[in-house]
Design a protein around this motif. Structure first.
Motif, PDB file in Angstrom:
ATOM      1  N   VAL A 174       0.849  -1.192   0.000  1.00  0.00           N
ATOM      2  CA  VAL A 174       0.000   0.000   0.000  1.00  0.00           C
ATOM      3  C   VAL A 174       0.887   1.246   0.000  1.00  0.00           C
ATOM      4  O   VAL A 174       0.666   2.185  -0.770  1.00  0.00           O
ATOM      5  CB  VAL A 174      -0.965   0.001   1.202  1.00  0.00           C
ATOM      6  N   ALA A 175       1.931   1.242   0.810  1.00  0.00           N
ATOM      7  CA  ALA A 175       2.853   2.381   0.888  1.00  0.00           C
ATOM      8  C   ALA A 175       3.605   2.591  -0.422  1.00  0.00           C
ATOM      9  O   ALA A 175       3.913   3.731  -0.787  1.00  0.00           O
ATOM     10  CB  ALA A 175       3.824   2.184   2.045  1.00  0.00           C
ATOM     11  N   ASN A 176       3.904   1.511  -1.139  1.00  0.00           N
ATOM     12  CA  ASN A 176       4.635   1.640  -2.407  1.00  0.00           C
ATOM     13  C   ASN A 176       3.899   2.544  -3.389  1.00  0.00           C
ATOM     14  O   ASN A 176       4.522   3.293  -4.149  1.00  0.00           O
ATOM     15  CB  ASN A 176       4.857   0.276  -3.063  1.00  0.00           C
ATOM     16  N   GLY A 177       2.573   2.466  -3.398  1.00  0.00           N
ATOM     17  CA  GLY A 177       1.795   3.313  -4.305  1.00  0.00           C
ATOM     18  C   GLY A 177       2.010   4.788  -4.017  1.00  0.00           C
ATOM     19  O   GLY A 177       2.139   5.602  -4.942  1.00  0.00           O
ATOM     20  N   ILE A 178       2.066   5.145  -2.747  1.00  0.00           N
ATOM     21  CA  ILE A 178       2.280   6.544  -2.372  1.00  0.00           C
ATOM     22  C   ILE A 178       3.717   6.942  -2.692  1.00  0.00           C
ATOM     23  O   ILE A 178       3.967   8.035  -3.222  1.00  0.00           O
ATOM     24  CB  ILE A 178       1.980   6.757  -0.879  1.00  0.00           C
ATOM     25  N   SER A 179       4.670   6.078  -2.383  1.00  0.00           N
ATOM     26  CA  SER A 179       6.070   6.377  -2.692  1.00  0.00           C
ATOM     27  C   SER A 179       6.253   6.636  -4.180  1.00  0.00           C
ATOM     28  O   SER A 179       6.965   7.563  -4.579  1.00  0.00           O
ATOM     29  CB  SER A 179       6.969   5.227  -2.239  1.00  0.00           C
TER      30      SER A 179
END
Length: 157
Positions: free
Chosen positions: A112-117
């Motif tokens: 999920v965090a990868n999308g924001i990164s």
């Protein structure tokens, strides 16, 4: 419009107006050359975005939660802009913290965090590369699926 906001629009997004705090806190705070955001939820027009903005995250709805997290990121960037006057003042995104309301067996918070990164690098280029924490939690305010915080280094005011 700033160079960074042009990048946001080219990527197919729009920066919203800064959110009004729902309690006794500031959406963002500038201290010296650093701007810290409060936790930002995937809210649009005062409501959690659908699909993906509400409830526990698991393998089935992970992609929808990742998309909703992008809305939370735009809210955080709007708060930073309100503090700095322009996103072009951002010299570096320093840290991203992503809280994911997760089913007990889900361990894909980092996905999920990868999308924001990825969005931060798309918007800011190399200045968008950051350190990060992705944390699974039992509950978030309003039954949100994700909440994010950003720390940004900015030009001196």
């Amino acid at each position: 419009m700033s160079h960074i906001e042009d990048n946001i629009v080219r990527a197919g997004y729009r920066l919203p107006p800064p959110a009004v705090p729902a309690g006794l806190y500031l959406p963002a705070l500038r201290q010296g050359d650093m701007v810290y955001t409060a936790g930002q939820l995937p809210l649009k027009d005062g409501k959690l975005v659908e699909p993906g903005g509400k409830g526990k995250v698991n393998e089935i709805n992970q992609l929808a939660a990742t998309t909703a997290a992008g809305t939370a990121l735009l809210n955080a960037l709007a708060a930073i802009k309100a503090e700095t006057g322009s996103l072009d003042a951002v010299e570096r995104i320093v840290k991203l913290t992503v809280y994911v309301a997760s089913e007990s067996y889900f361990s894909g918070q980092h996905l999920v965090a990868n999308g924001i990164s990825s969005l931060l690098v798309e918007f800011f280029g190399e200045k968008g590369r950051h350190v990060r924490s992705a944390v699974g939690v039992a509950e978030l305010p309003l039954d949100a699926s994700v909440e994010i915080e950003l720390i940004a280094a900015c030009n001196p005011s």
